[in-house]
Motif scaffolding. Structure first.
Motif, short mmCIF file in Angstrom:
data_model
loop_
_atom_site.label_atom_id
_atom_site.label_comp_id
_atom_site.label_asym_id
_atom_site.label_seq_id
_atom_site.Cartn_x
_atom_site.Cartn_y
_atom_site.Cartn_z
N PRO A 82 20.19 -8.59 3.59
CA PRO A 82 18.90 -8.93 2.99
C PRO A 82 18.27 -7.77 2.21
O PRO A 82 17.29 -7.96 1.50
N HIS A 83 18.87 -6.56 2.33
CA HIS A 83 18.33 -5.42 1.59
C HIS A 83 18.66 -5.51 0.10
O HIS A 83 17.80 -5.81 -0.72
N ARG A 84 19.94 -5.34 -0.26
CA ARG A 84 20.31 -5.41 -1.68
C ARG A 84 21.55 -6.27 -1.92
O ARG A 84 22.24 -6.11 -2.92
N ARG A 100 26.87 -3.14 10.70
CA ARG A 100 26.08 -2.17 9.93
C ARG A 100 26.54 -2.20 8.48
O ARG A 100 27.73 -2.04 8.19
N CYS A 101 25.61 -2.41 7.59
CA CYS A 101 25.92 -2.48 6.16
C CYS A 101 26.32 -1.09 5.66
O CYS A 101 25.64 -0.10 5.94
N ILE A 102 27.43 -1.03 4.88
CA ILE A 102 27.91 0.29 4.44
C ILE A 102 27.08 0.86 3.29
O ILE A 102 27.22 2.02 2.94
N TYR A 103 26.20 0.05 2.69
CA TYR A 103 25.51 0.54 1.49
C TYR A 103 24.38 1.50 1.85
O TYR A 103 24.40 2.68 1.49
N HIS A 104 23.38 1.01 2.63
CA HIS A 104 22.27 1.90 3.03
C HIS A 104 22.10 1.95 4.54
O HIS A 104 21.19 2.60 5.04
N GLY A 105 22.92 1.18 5.28
CA GLY A 105 22.93 1.34 6.73
C GLY A 105 22.04 0.39 7.52
O GLY A 105 21.88 0.57 8.73
FE1 FES Z 1 22.75 -3.42 2.87
FE2 FES Z 1 21.27 -1.80 1.45
S1 FES Z 1 22.47 -3.47 0.75
S2 FES Z 1 21.64 -1.73 3.53
#
Ligand code: FES
Length: 452
Positions: A82-84, A100-105
């Motif tokens: 839901p972040h990006r 855990r999302c690898i983009y921003h955590g």
């Molecule tokens: Fe997943 Fe930013 S897109 S933490």
């Protein structure tokens, strides 16, 4: 472009324009009106037996995580951060207390709820939305006989309503033993260059193609018939076809003919129980027969002993094949397989093959069944290779200027006729297999597509 659904699906002539297989605008509507609204098969609970277990699957083009949480409950979550918008889970399967999302955590629990973002003191998830709003998007889940279904449609029909009259028959396949089914390894998958509806409409119990496309089955003695009279004597063509307004269907074969083909012996004068022991339904070994009586009604048992469901499908994109097959010790263990045909754009479909045995069956039987399934209905099996050669050719034709003007014809129709003493409800078509169930598949398609 102004063409109406009634022009594409001609209910007076029982014809379907080949344009439906290649039209990109129609495909976009199907994603919203069918695949975002109906129940879709994703997995089996034996794939994720422990807390934290997960598999990655697709609901049409939406990638989802099918997960078992710490309390043992099953969840289906959109694999979109839901972040990006990054994929949160990148593994096909595994075990994880959280994702855990690898983009921003940003991290999420195994039930999809938001766990937190790195550097908690900096409030990197902001203040505009509470943590309870930042979880993964969840689908509605129903587990039926261990099969995990999900839908995005929270207001739509319950799973029982979705099955309608065919629940009576599907229970004979999926809800008949104490342990239920067990998946024999991860699903086989391959992508074919054709629209999802080409295999989809065949899953509406198209029995007729078996005689010609799968002629080698008859010639090899797997489906009966003789070298001289394959077209007249194949027992796989006779029985009772069943469907319902939801578009699901089952082909039920006459057990007596099948038994005669395997053993050259007769069912004449035998009781239901004797018949069940002489020719147990595919996947059922003699030691499992008492369990059938615990889980099924007397009429369901009688049908299994007389005219058991063999192949068919659930609308929109599931095919099942519960096939009799010889066992190495001389019995008949069979092959239990489910396919899903997952849309991957208007011109491609992912064929996903799930292979099963009864969980409580002897280990040797499970090994035989795995082998039978791979050899017959597997991605490189004798049956599915025939289909995989055919479907892309139909697709190629559906893209031609002249080809897309042609129609698919469903005019070999019996009409609903419930035989005297038949076991369940639904639309019933006895005798030589015809086009009725596939035509009903298109009527169900039309119903959903007209539902704005
Ligand atoms: Fe997943 Fe930013 S897109 S933490």
């Amino acid at each position: 472009d102004g063409t109406t659904l009634d022009e594409l699906i001609d209910v007076d002539m029982n014809e379907v324009s080949m344009r439906v297989m290649s039209d990109e605008e129609l495909y976009a509507h199907e994603m919203e009106r069918i695949f975002a609204k109906t129940w879709l098969l994703l997995a089996h609970e034996t794939e994720i037996p422990n807390p934290g277990d997960f598999v990655m699957r697709d609901m049409a083009e939406d990638n989802v995580i099918v997960s078992r949480d710490r309390a043992g409950e099953i969840h289906v979550m959109l694999n979109v951060c839901p972040h990006r918008g990054m994929k949160v889970c990148l593994a096909e399967a595994g075990n994880a207390a959280s994702h855990r999302c690898i983009y921003h955590g940003w991290a999420f629990k195994s039930d999809g709820s938001f766990l937190g973002a790195p550097v908690e003191r900096e409030r990197m998830h902001g203040d505009k939305r509470g943590k309870e709003e930042l979880g993964l998007k969840k689908a509605r889940v129903h587990v039926y006989g261990g099969l995990i279904f999900a839908t995005w449609n929270y207001e739509g029909p319950t799973f029982e309503e979705f099955l309608g009259d065919t629940k009576f028959y599907f229970d004979q396949l999926f809800c008949r033993t104490d342990g239920g089914l067990e998946m024999l390894g991860p699903p086989q998958r391959f992508v074919l260059p054709c629209n999802w509806k080409i295999p989809g409409e065949q899953s509406g119990s198209d029995g007729f193609h078996t005689l010609t496309l799968h002629r080698s089955l008859m010639e090899g003695g797997i489906m009966g018939g003789t070298a001289e009279s394959i077209y007249d004597n194949a027992p796989g063509m006779y029985g009772v076809d069943i469907s319902c307004k939801q578009g699901h269907s089952l082909r039920c074969l006459e057990a007596a003919l099948t038994f005669k083909m395997f053993s050259n012996m007769s069912f004449e004068g035998k009781t239901v129980d004797e018949r069940l022991h002489m020719l147990p339904p595919p996947g059922i070994t003699p030691e499992l027969i008492p369990q059938l009586y615990k889980h099924l009604s007397p009429t369901q048992i009688e049908q299994l002993a007389t005219c058991p469901p063999q192949v068919g499908g659930m609308f929109p994109n599931i095919l099942f094949a519960f096939i009799f097959a010889p066992r190495t010790d001389g019995g008949a263990s069979g092959a239990l397989a489910l396919h899903t045909y997952v849309p991957k754009g208007p011109n491609h479909v992912e064929f996903v093959n799930f292979i099963f045995a009864e969980k409580d069956a002897p280990e040797q039987v499970k090994r035989d069944m795995l082998q039978n399934s791979i050899q017959q209905t597997g991605t490189s099996g004798t049956i599915e290779q025939d289909d995989a050669d055919t479907w892309p050719q139909i697709m190629r034709n559906a893209r031609g200027v002249m080809g897309k003007g042609m129609t698919l014809k469903y005019q070999a129709l019996t009409g609903h006729q419930k035989p005297e003493g038949w076991y369940g409800d639904g639309l019933i078509y006895p005798g030589f297999t015809k086009d009725d169930t596939q035509w009903n598949w298109w009527l169900a398609y039309r119903d959903l597509m007209s539902d704005a």
